[in-house]
Design an enzyme around this catalytic site. Structure first.
Site, PDB file in Angstrom:
ATOM      1  N   ASN A  12       0.811  -1.223   0.000  1.00 46.23           N
ATOM      2  CA  ASN A  12       0.000   0.000   0.000  1.00 46.23           C
ATOM      3  C   ASN A  12       0.843   1.270   0.000  1.00 46.23           C
ATOM      4  O   ASN A  12       0.399   2.309   0.458  1.00 46.23           O
ATOM      5  CB  ASN A  12      -0.961   0.042   1.195  1.00 46.23           C
ATOM      6  CG  ASN A  12      -1.837  -1.192   1.231  1.00 46.23           C
ATOM      7  OD1 ASN A  12      -2.224  -1.708   0.185  1.00 46.23           O
ATOM      8  ND2 ASN A  12      -2.128  -1.684   2.415  1.00 46.23           N
ATOM      9  N   LYS A  15       3.153   1.527  -5.052  1.00 43.03           N
ATOM     10  CA  LYS A  15       4.151   1.085  -6.037  1.00 43.03           C
ATOM     11  C   LYS A  15       3.560   0.970  -7.440  1.00 43.03           C
ATOM     12  O   LYS A  15       4.171   1.416  -8.412  1.00 43.03           O
ATOM     13  CB  LYS A  15       4.754  -0.257  -5.615  1.00 43.03           C
ATOM     14  CG  LYS A  15       5.632  -0.149  -4.371  1.00 43.03           C
ATOM     15  CD  LYS A  15       6.245  -1.478  -3.986  1.00 43.03           C
ATOM     16  CE  LYS A  15       5.227  -2.500  -3.574  1.00 43.03           C
ATOM     17  NZ  LYS A  15       4.450  -2.133  -2.371  1.00 43.03           N
ATOM     18  N   SER A  16       2.389   0.352  -7.542  1.00 41.84           N
ATOM     19  CA  SER A  16       1.792   0.179  -8.874  1.00 41.84           C
ATOM     20  C   SER A  16       1.397   1.528  -9.472  1.00 41.84           C
ATOM     21  O   SER A  16       1.553   1.758 -10.674  1.00 41.84           O
ATOM     22  CB  SER A  16       0.575  -0.741  -8.794  1.00 41.84           C
ATOM     23  OG  SER A  16       0.968  -2.025  -8.343  1.00 41.84           O
ATOM     24  N   GLU A  94       5.586  -6.056  -8.866  1.00 38.59           N
ATOM     25  CA  GLU A  94       5.631  -7.235  -7.976  1.00 38.59           C
ATOM     26  C   GLU A  94       6.948  -8.004  -8.155  1.00 38.59           C
ATOM     27  O   GLU A  94       6.968  -9.241  -8.193  1.00 38.59           O
ATOM     28  CB  GLU A  94       4.437  -8.166  -8.256  1.00 38.59           C
ATOM     29  CG  GLU A  94       3.075  -7.488  -8.175  1.00 38.59           C
ATOM     30  CD  GLU A  94       2.594  -7.223  -6.756  1.00 38.59           C
ATOM     31  OE1 GLU A  94       3.331  -7.539  -5.798  1.00 38.59           O
ATOM     32  OE2 GLU A  94       1.480  -6.694  -6.608  1.00 38.59           O
ATOM     33  N   GLN A  96       9.312  -8.742  -6.331  1.00 38.74           N
ATOM     34  CA  GLN A  96       9.786  -9.651  -5.271  1.00 38.74           C
ATOM     35  C   GLN A  96       9.547 -11.112  -5.628  1.00 38.74           C
ATOM     36  O   GLN A  96      10.170 -11.996  -5.064  1.00 38.74           O
ATOM     37  CB  GLN A  96       9.096  -9.319  -3.936  1.00 38.74           C
ATOM     38  CG  GLN A  96       7.618  -9.657  -3.828  1.00 38.74           C
ATOM     39  CD  GLN A  96       6.705  -8.550  -4.353  1.00 38.74           C
ATOM     40  OE1 GLN A  96       7.164  -7.541  -4.855  1.00 38.74           O
ATOM     41  NE2 GLN A  96       5.403  -8.747  -4.217  1.00 38.74           N
ATOM     42  N   CYS A 151       2.058   3.975   8.846  1.00 32.25           N
ATOM     43  CA  CYS A 151       1.424   3.012   9.760  1.00 32.25           C
ATOM     44  C   CYS A 151       0.162   3.648  10.342  1.00 32.25           C
ATOM     45  O   CYS A 151       0.002   4.867  10.325  1.00 32.25           O
ATOM     46  CB  CYS A 151       2.417   2.665  10.859  1.00 32.25           C
ATOM     47  SG  CYS A 151       1.779   1.538  12.117  1.00 32.25           S
ATOM     48  N   CYS A 188       4.607   0.000  11.302  1.00 35.39           N
ATOM     49  CA  CYS A 188       5.943   0.436  11.734  1.00 35.39           C
ATOM     50  C   CYS A 188       6.530  -0.653  12.632  1.00 35.39           C
ATOM     51  O   CYS A 188       5.829  -1.592  13.031  1.00 35.39           O
ATOM     52  CB  CYS A 188       5.845   1.770  12.477  1.00 35.39           C
ATOM     53  SG  CYS A 188       5.114   1.611  14.111  1.00 35.39           S
TER      54      CYS A 188
HETATM   55 ZN   LIG Z   1       2.851   2.069  14.043  1.00 33.00          ZN
END
Ligand SMILES: [Zn+2]
Length: 201
Positions: A12, A15-16, A94, A96, A151, A188
């Protein structure tokens, strides 16, 4: 010399969206790009799906045993034959999920074929372990760039915590594409450790 770029971030982190924007920037200048992704990712099938709602089909997918450089060179020949223009960039989403051998091919495409490669992906899995392809990118990419996301507590998210239903889980296979049962939340370090009772990997 053309370079291999690894743009990584937690889930999220857009990246795309960033990949599709990069493709647009090339095409706005009249240049051709090749969009690719590994075949293991079933999310969106053969398309790059941005969370902002923009979706675009990929030009090629790479199976785990594909020779990535060969697939790229074949695509380049086809584009040349059809349009008379050369590819200006290879964009991989993607990333990875590529094998380390395939990541080495991305470096060869940049250095030996002279075409820049922009590779977008996640650095680590839900247990904070690097994906093999991402580890290789951290080793060989010319350029590393972090795409940031926040986060739930407001700090920078660095980990991808896995949830089944509304419960966090810390055991299981490295690859479980998010869908109805499995989801991910970018956390985080502090929130990850709070959820995992201090456990890493
Ligand atoms: Zn956090």
């Amino acid at each position: 010399m053309a370079k291999l770029y690894f743009r990584y971030g937690a889930m999220n982190s857009g990246k795309s969206t960033a990949l599709l924007q990069a493709a647009y920037n090339y095409e706005e200048r009249g240049q051709r790009v090749l969009l690719a992704k590994p075949r293991v990712d079933t999310k969106g099938d053969d398309a790059i799906v941005s969370r902002l709602g923009v979706t675009r089909p990929v030009d090629v997918t790479f199976a785990p045993d594909d020779d990535v450089r060969e697939v790229f060179c074949r695509s380049r020949e086809r584009v040349r034959a059809e349009t008379g223009t050369d590819l200006s960039c290879l964009l991989v989403d993607e990333v990875q999920f590529l094998t380390p051998v395939q990541v080495d091919d991305l470096l060869r495409i940049a250095v030996l074929e002279g075409v820049p490669v922009l590779a977008y992906g996640i650095r680590t899995d839900f247990r904070t372990i690097a994906f093999p392809g991402s580890r290789r990118l951290l080793e060989v990419a010319h350029s590393l760039e972090e795409l940031k996301t926040i986060c739930r507590c407001g700090r920078k998210a660095v980990f991808n915590a896995r949830k089944v239903g509304d419960r966090f889980v810390f055991d299981g296979d490295q690859v479980a594409i998010d869908g109805r049962e499995v989801t991910y939340e970018s956390l985080c370090g502090a929130c990850y450790l709070a959820e995992s009772d201090g456990r890493l990997a």
